[in-house]
Motif scaffolding. Structure first.
Motif, PDB file in Angstrom:
ATOM      1  N   ILE A  51      21.187 -18.756   3.029  1.00 19.84           N
ATOM      2  CA  ILE A  51      21.087 -17.507   2.273  1.00 19.84           C
ATOM      3  C   ILE A  51      19.669 -17.261   1.777  1.00 19.84           C
ATOM      4  N   SER A  52      19.038 -18.303   1.246  1.00 18.12           N
ATOM      5  CA  SER A  52      17.753 -18.133   0.564  1.00 18.12           C
ATOM      6  C   SER A  52      16.545 -18.344   1.459  1.00 18.12           C
ATOM      7  N   VAL A  53      16.760 -18.927   2.642  1.00 18.33           N
ATOM      8  CA  VAL A  53      15.615 -19.252   3.477  1.00 18.33           C
ATOM      9  C   VAL A  53      14.861 -17.995   3.923  1.00 18.33           C
ATOM     10  N   ASP A  54      15.582 -16.879   4.082  1.00 10.35           N
ATOM     11  CA  ASP A  54      14.911 -15.648   4.488  1.00 10.35           C
ATOM     12  C   ASP A  54      13.846 -15.249   3.472  1.00 10.35           C
ATOM     13  N   GLY A  55      14.239 -15.258   2.190  1.00  6.19           N
ATOM     14  CA  GLY A  55      13.278 -14.905   1.146  1.00  6.19           C
ATOM     15  C   GLY A  55      12.143 -15.900   1.043  1.00  6.19           C
ATOM     16  N   LEU A  56      12.469 -17.192   1.167  1.00  4.21           N
ATOM     17  CA  LEU A  56      11.436 -18.221   1.073  1.00  4.21           C
ATOM     18  C   LEU A  56      10.431 -18.105   2.219  1.00  4.21           C
ATOM     19  N   VAL A  57      10.934 -17.867   3.435  1.00  6.20           N
ATOM     20  CA  VAL A  57      10.051 -17.790   4.604  1.00  6.20           C
ATOM     21  C   VAL A  57       9.175 -16.545   4.545  1.00  6.20           C
ATOM     22  N   VAL A  58       9.789 -15.378   4.344  1.00  4.32           N
ATOM     23  CA  VAL A  58       8.989 -14.147   4.356  1.00  4.32           C
ATOM     24  C   VAL A  58       8.066 -14.070   3.155  1.00  4.32           C
ATOM     25  N   GLY A  59       8.501 -14.641   2.002  1.00  9.43           N
ATOM     26  CA  GLY A  59       7.632 -14.634   0.834  1.00  9.43           C
ATOM     27  C   GLY A  59       6.366 -15.430   1.064  1.00  9.43           C
ATOM     28  N   ASN A  60       6.495 -16.574   1.738  1.00 11.57           N
ATOM     29  CA  ASN A  60       5.337 -17.435   1.975  1.00 11.57           C
ATOM     30  C   ASN A  60       4.532 -17.029   3.210  1.00 11.57           C
ATOM     31  N   LEU A  61       5.195 -16.439   4.241  1.00 14.91           N
ATOM     32  CA  LEU A  61       4.497 -16.141   5.493  1.00 14.91           C
ATOM     33  C   LEU A  61       4.120 -14.670   5.660  1.00 14.91           C
ATOM     34  N   VAL A  62       4.865 -13.769   5.002  1.00 18.28           N
ATOM     35  CA  VAL A  62       4.587 -12.342   5.174  1.00 18.28           C
ATOM     36  C   VAL A  62       3.998 -11.723   3.919  1.00 18.28           C
ATOM     37  N   VAL A 196      14.713 -22.937  11.240  1.00 16.33           N
ATOM     38  CA  VAL A 196      13.888 -23.045  12.459  1.00 16.33           C
ATOM     39  C   VAL A 196      13.709 -21.673  13.104  1.00 16.33           C
ATOM     40  N   LEU A 197      14.811 -20.924  13.248  1.00 19.31           N
ATOM     41  CA  LEU A 197      14.727 -19.611  13.883  1.00 19.31           C
ATOM     42  C   LEU A 197      13.895 -18.636  13.057  1.00 19.31           C
ATOM     43  N   ASP A 198      14.008 -18.696  11.739  1.00 15.12           N
ATOM     44  CA  ASP A 198      13.195 -17.829  10.875  1.00 15.12           C
ATOM     45  C   ASP A 198      11.706 -18.075  11.101  1.00 15.12           C
ATOM     46  N   ILE A 199      11.344 -19.359  11.106  1.00 13.90           N
ATOM     47  CA  ILE A 199       9.925 -19.693  11.284  1.00 13.90           C
ATOM     48  C   ILE A 199       9.441 -19.255  12.672  1.00 13.90           C
ATOM     49  N   VAL A 200      10.284 -19.478  13.692  1.00 11.69           N
ATOM     50  CA  VAL A 200       9.904 -19.102  15.049  1.00 11.69           C
ATOM     51  C   VAL A 200       9.752 -17.589  15.165  1.00 11.69           C
ATOM     52  N   PHE A 201      10.747 -16.833  14.692  1.00  5.94           N
ATOM     53  CA  PHE A 201      10.710 -15.375  14.827  1.00  5.94           C
ATOM     54  C   PHE A 201       9.646 -14.729  13.943  1.00  5.94           C
ATOM     55  N   VAL A 202       9.536 -15.218  12.691  1.00  2.00           N
ATOM     56  CA  VAL A 202       8.604 -14.598  11.747  1.00  2.00           C
ATOM     57  C   VAL A 202       7.164 -14.982  12.057  1.00  2.00           C
ATOM     58  N   SER A 203       6.933 -16.268  12.302  1.00  2.00           N
ATOM     59  CA  SER A 203       5.564 -16.748  12.474  1.00  2.00           C
ATOM     60  C   SER A 203       5.114 -16.748  13.935  1.00  2.00           C
ATOM     61  N   ALA A 204       5.855 -17.463  14.793  1.00  4.34           N
ATOM     62  CA  ALA A 204       5.422 -17.604  16.188  1.00  4.34           C
ATOM     63  C   ALA A 204       5.503 -16.283  16.949  1.00  4.34           C
ATOM     64  N   GLN A 206       5.730 -13.314  15.512  1.00  3.20           N
ATOM     65  CA  GLN A 206       5.127 -12.248  14.700  1.00  3.20           C
ATOM     66  C   GLN A 206       6.066 -11.042  14.525  1.00  3.20           C
ATOM     67  N   MET A 207       7.337 -11.318  14.247  1.00  8.62           N
ATOM     68  CA  MET A 207       8.313 -10.239  14.085  1.00  8.62           C
ATOM     69  C   MET A 207       8.428  -9.758  12.639  1.00  8.62           C
ATOM     70  N   GLY A 208       7.712 -10.423  11.719  1.00 12.61           N
ATOM     71  CA  GLY A 208       7.736  -9.996  10.325  1.00 12.61           C
ATOM     72  C   GLY A 208       9.102 -10.173   9.697  1.00 12.61           C
ATOM     73  N   VAL A 209       9.460  -9.267   8.792  1.00 12.51           N
ATOM     74  CA  VAL A 209      10.705  -9.393   8.043  1.00 12.51           C
ATOM     75  C   VAL A 209      11.922  -9.264   8.964  1.00 12.51           C
ATOM     76  N   ALA A 210      11.801  -8.548  10.082  1.00 12.90           N
ATOM     77  CA  ALA A 210      12.916  -8.425  11.034  1.00 12.90           C
ATOM     78  C   ALA A 210      13.288  -9.785  11.614  1.00 12.90           C
ATOM     79  N   GLY A 211      12.294 -10.662  11.792  1.00 14.89           N
ATOM     80  CA  GLY A 211      12.555 -11.982  12.346  1.00 14.89           C
ATOM     81  C   GLY A 211      13.489 -12.795  11.476  1.00 14.89           C
ATOM     82  N   ALA A 212      13.403 -12.613  10.136  1.00 15.71           N
ATOM     83  CA  ALA A 212      14.295 -13.343   9.234  1.00 15.71           C
ATOM     84  C   ALA A 212      15.742 -12.905   9.446  1.00 15.71           C
ATOM     85  N   GLY A 213      15.947 -11.617   9.662  1.00 18.27           N
ATOM     86  CA  GLY A 213      17.290 -11.125   9.924  1.00 18.27           C
ATOM     87  C   GLY A 213      17.868 -11.674  11.209  1.00 18.27           C
ATOM     88  N   PHE A 214      17.061 -11.711  12.265  1.00 16.03           N
ATOM     89  CA  PHE A 214      17.536 -12.245  13.543  1.00 16.03           C
ATOM     90  C   PHE A 214      17.762 -13.748  13.471  1.00 16.03           C
TER      91      PHE A 214
END
Length: 584
Positions: A51-62, A196-204, A206-214
Motif C-alpha cells: 500500500i505504502s510503497v507507491d508513496g515512498l518510491v515516488v516521493g524519493n524518486l519523483v 521491485v516493479l515500482d522501482i523498475v517502472f518509475v526509475s528504470a 522513467q514512467m514517473g507516477v504512472a509506473g507506481a500504479g502499474f
C-alpha cells in the motif's frame, strides 16, 4: 432433605475454591494469539509495503508533487476497496461461525455461495470503478499538472482492483483454515514484487507516477494467482462437494460483511471530504501531510490488524459454540495486545514526527506538518479498541448497530474537522479523529454491557452452564465436582456421571497423545433438565472419533465407552485445535 443430598450441598467457600481451582486460565487462546500474531504481523507488514510503497518510491524518486498525487487519489482507492471488504469479511465470518456451529451442510453451502460472490463482485468492481474514479478526481478541481499526475497513477490501480478483491477474500480464507505461514509468504511475495516493479517502472523505465500504479497492478495479479492456486491445491476451502447454495447463503455473506464494509465506506467518504478540507486549508501541499499521516496510521494499523486477524477465527469459534466466557477472555486478551503495541507506536510518533516525513523524501516539512501528525496519532489507541469491538459485534450478528455506529461516528469527522478549522489553526483539524473515536468507543462500551446482560438474561432457568480448565492430574477431581454440581441442582445423576467419565477419558487421551508438550483445554458443560451438552477444545494431537482402526489406536482404552456414553459425538480439527462436542 435427604442425607444423600446434604452430603452434596456445598458451602460458599467450597464453591469459591472449586471455581478458582478449575477457573478458565485463558492459556489456550493466549498461546494461539501468540502463535498467530507474528505471522499476521509479517503479512500485514508486507501489505503495508504494497500500500505504502507507491508513496515512498515516488516521493524519493519523483518528488513531492508525485507523492501528493498518490495521496490525493487514496480516497478513491479506499472506495474501490469497500466491495472487497464487504465480501471478504462476510465470507470470513460465515466460514468461522459455520465451523464453530459444527454444521457440515451449512458450511458446504457457504463455500458454494462464496465462489459465486467472489466472481460477481470482481466483475462489478472492474466496471463500477471507472465512473466513480473519474467523478472523484474531477471534484477536487486540481491544477492541470496535478490532475494529470493523479489520473496517470489511477490507471494501474484500477487494473489491479478485481485481482485485489480476490486476494483480500483469500486472506480471510487462509486465516480461517489456519494457514498463517502461507498467508505470510504470499503477502511477502506481493509486497516485494510491488517494490521491485515500482522501482523498475518509475526509475528504470522513467514512467514517473504512472509506473507506481502499474507496479501495484503487477503485484496484485501475482498475489491473486498464487493465492487461488494455493487454496485449490492445499485446502478444501473451494470444495463444496457439489452442494448448491441459494440466495439465503449469499445474503448472509453480504449481511455479515456490512459492519466492516460500512467502516470501509465511511472511511473512504471521510478521507474524501477530509481531503477537500485539507486542500482548502493547507493547499496542495496538504497532500503531503495527509499522505504522511496515512502512512503513520498504516504502520499502526499493521499491529491492530494483526491482532484483529488473529482474533477472527478464534472469536468465530467461540461465538459459534456459544462460549460466552471464552469470548470475553478472548476480548480481554485482544485489548491487552493492542494496548501494548499501539502505545509504543504512538510514543514514537509523538517524539519523532519528522522521521515519518523523511521516510518519504520530504526534507522541507510543510508548515504545521509535525503538529498535524502528533494530533492525529492521539486517536490511534481508541481506533484500535473500536476495531476489536467491530469484530465482536460482527460475529454476534449485531450488524445493524455496528454499521450504524460506524457510519454515524466517522461521517462526523469531516464536519468536526471543518468546524475546528473555523476557530483553530489548520493542523487542529486532525482532532476530529480523536473526538469521533471517543464517541464511538463510548457507544461500543454501552452496547457491550447490553450483550453481557442479554447473555445472562437469556440463560434458561432450567439450564446451567459452567466453564473449566482441567489438567490431567485434576481430571478425577473435576469429574467429582461435576457430579456434585448436578446433584445439588437437581440434574439426573446418570447423565452427570456420563459427562464426568467422558471428560476424564478425553483429558486422559489428550495427555497420552501429546508427548512432552504442555496441554491446554477449555471445557464447557451445559446441563438442562434431562440432557447435557459437553464441549472440549484442546491443543492435543488430532482426535478422530470414527471407526478407522488407525484412528482408534490413538484413543484411550475406553474409546468404545465414550461412544456408548454419549448420544452423539462430533469432532473438528480446526486451527490446529481439537473441537469436540458431545450430547448426553
Amino acid at each position: 432433605m435427604s442425607m444423600s443430598l446434604k452430603k452434596y450441598r456445598l458451602t460458599r467457600d467450597e464453591r469459591a475454591q472449586i471455581k478458582q481451582r478449575f477457573k478458565r486460565t485463558g492459556e489456550l487462546t493466549r498461546k494461539k494469539l501468540i502463535e498467530y500474531i507474528p505471522a499476521m504481523l509479517i503479512t500485514n507488514l508486507s501489505t503495508l509495503l504494497l500500500i505504502s510503497v507507491d508513496g515512498l518510491v515516488v516521493g524519493n524518486l519523483v518528488g513531492g508533487k508525485a507523492l501528493s498525487a498518490v495521496n490525493i487519489f487514496s480516497p478513491a482507492t479506499l472506495l474501490i476497496g469497500v466491495i472487497s471488504t464487504l465480501i471478504a469479511s462476510g465470507i470470513g465470518i460465515c466460514l468461522s461461525t459455520g465451523v464453530g456451529a459444527n454444521d457440515p451442510q451449512k458450511l458446504l453451502r457457504t463455500k458454494s455461495a462464496m465462489k459465486k460472490m467472489m466472481a460477481i463482485a470482481a466483475l462489478f468492481v472492474a466496471v463500477a470503478q471507472i465512473p466513480a474514479v473519474n467523478l472523484i478526481i474531477s471534484s477536487y478541481h486540481l491544477s492541470p499538472e496535478m490532475e494529470a499526475m493523479t489520473r496517470q497513477y489511477a490507471i494501474g490501480v484500477m487494473i489491479s482492483s478485481p485481482f485485489g478483491l480476490i486476494s483480500t477474500v483469500g486472506v480471510h480464507q487462509l486465516q480461517i483454515v489456519g494457514k498463517m505461514k502461507a498467508l505470510m509468504w504470499l503477502a511477502i511475495t506481493e509486497g516485494v514484487t510491488n517494490l521491485v516493479l515500482d522501482i523498475v517502472f518509475v526509475s528504470a523505465f522513467q514512467m514517473g507516477v504512472a509506473g507506481a500504479g502499474f507496479g501495484t497492478a503487477g503485484a496484485n495479479i501475482v498475489r491473486c494467482t498464487t493465492t487461488v492456486l494455493f487454496l485449490v491445491k492445499k485446502t478444501s476451502v473451494f470444495n463444496s462437494h457439489g452442494v448448491k447454495s441459494g440466495w439465503k447463503e449469499c445474503k448472509e455473506i453480504l449481511f455479515y460483511g456490512l459492519p466492516d464494509a460500512s467502516h470501509a465506506l465511511i472511511t473512504a467518504a471521510q478521507n474524501y471530504f477530509i481531503m477537500l478540507v485539507i486542500l482548502s486549508t493547507l493547499g496542495e501541499n496538504g497532500g503531503i501531510i495527509k499522505g504522511t499521516c496515512a502512512f503513520a496510521f498504516s504502520v499502526t494499523n499493521v499491529l491492530i490488524s494483526s491482532v484483529q486477524g488473529s482474533l477472527r477465527p478464534l472469536m468465530g469459534l467461540m461465538i459459534g459454540s456459544k462460549d460466552h466466557d471464552g469470548t470475553r477472555m478472548l476480548l480481554r486478551q485482544g485489548f491487552g495486545f493492542v494496548t501494548i503495541f499501539v502505545s509504543i507506536i504512538v510514543v514514537i510518533i509523538e517524539l519523532f514526527p519528522g522521521m515519518f516525513y523523511h521516510f518519504h523524501g520530504v526534507n522541507e516539512i510543510p508548515s504545521g506538518g509535525e503538529l498535524s501528525l502528533q494530533l492525529f496519532a492521539a486517536s490511534f489507541l481508541f481506533a484500535a479498541f473500536n476495531t476489536i469491538f467491530r469484530l465482536y459485534y460482527s460475529n454476534r450478528k449485531d450488524t445493524r448497530f455496528s454499521s450504524t455506529l460506524t457510519v454515524a461516528g466517522h461521517a462526523a469527522i469531516p464536519l468536526i474537522a471543518f468546524i475546528l478549522t473555523r476557530f483553530l489553526p489548520g493542523p487542529f483539524l486532525w482532532l476530529g479523529n480523536l473526538i469521533a473515536e471517543l464517541i464511538i468507543l463510548a457507544f461500543n462500551l454501552k452496547r457491550y454491557t447490553y450483550w453481557l446482560e442479554k447473555d445472562n438474561a437469556e440463560q434458561d432457568k432450567d439450564e446451567k452452564t459452567f466453564y473449566l480448565t482441567v489438567t490431567p492430574d485434576k481430571a478425577v477431581e473435576a469429574s467429582q465436582m461435576i457430579r456434585r454440581f448436578a446433584k445439588e441442582n437437581g440434574y439426573p445423576s446418570d447423565i452427570a456421571y456420563s459427562v464426568g467419565l467422558c471428560m476424564e477419558e478425553m483429558v486422559a487421551y489428550i495427555e497420552a497423545s501429546q508427548d512432552d508438550a504442555e496441554i491446554d483445554t477449555q471445557i464447557i458443560v451445559r446441563f438442562s433438565h434431562n440432557a447435557a451438552h459437553f464441549i472440549i477444545i484442546d491443543n492435543g494431537r488430532c482426535i478422530t472419533l470414527d471407526d478407522d482402526p488407525k484412528s482408534q489406536a490413538l484413543i484411550t482404552n475406553n474409546y468404545a465407552l465414550i461412544k456408548k456414553l454419549a448420544k452423539s459425538a462430533q469432532h473438528r480439527y480446526v486451527l490446529n485445535l481439537n473441537y469436540t462436542m458431545f450430547e448426553f
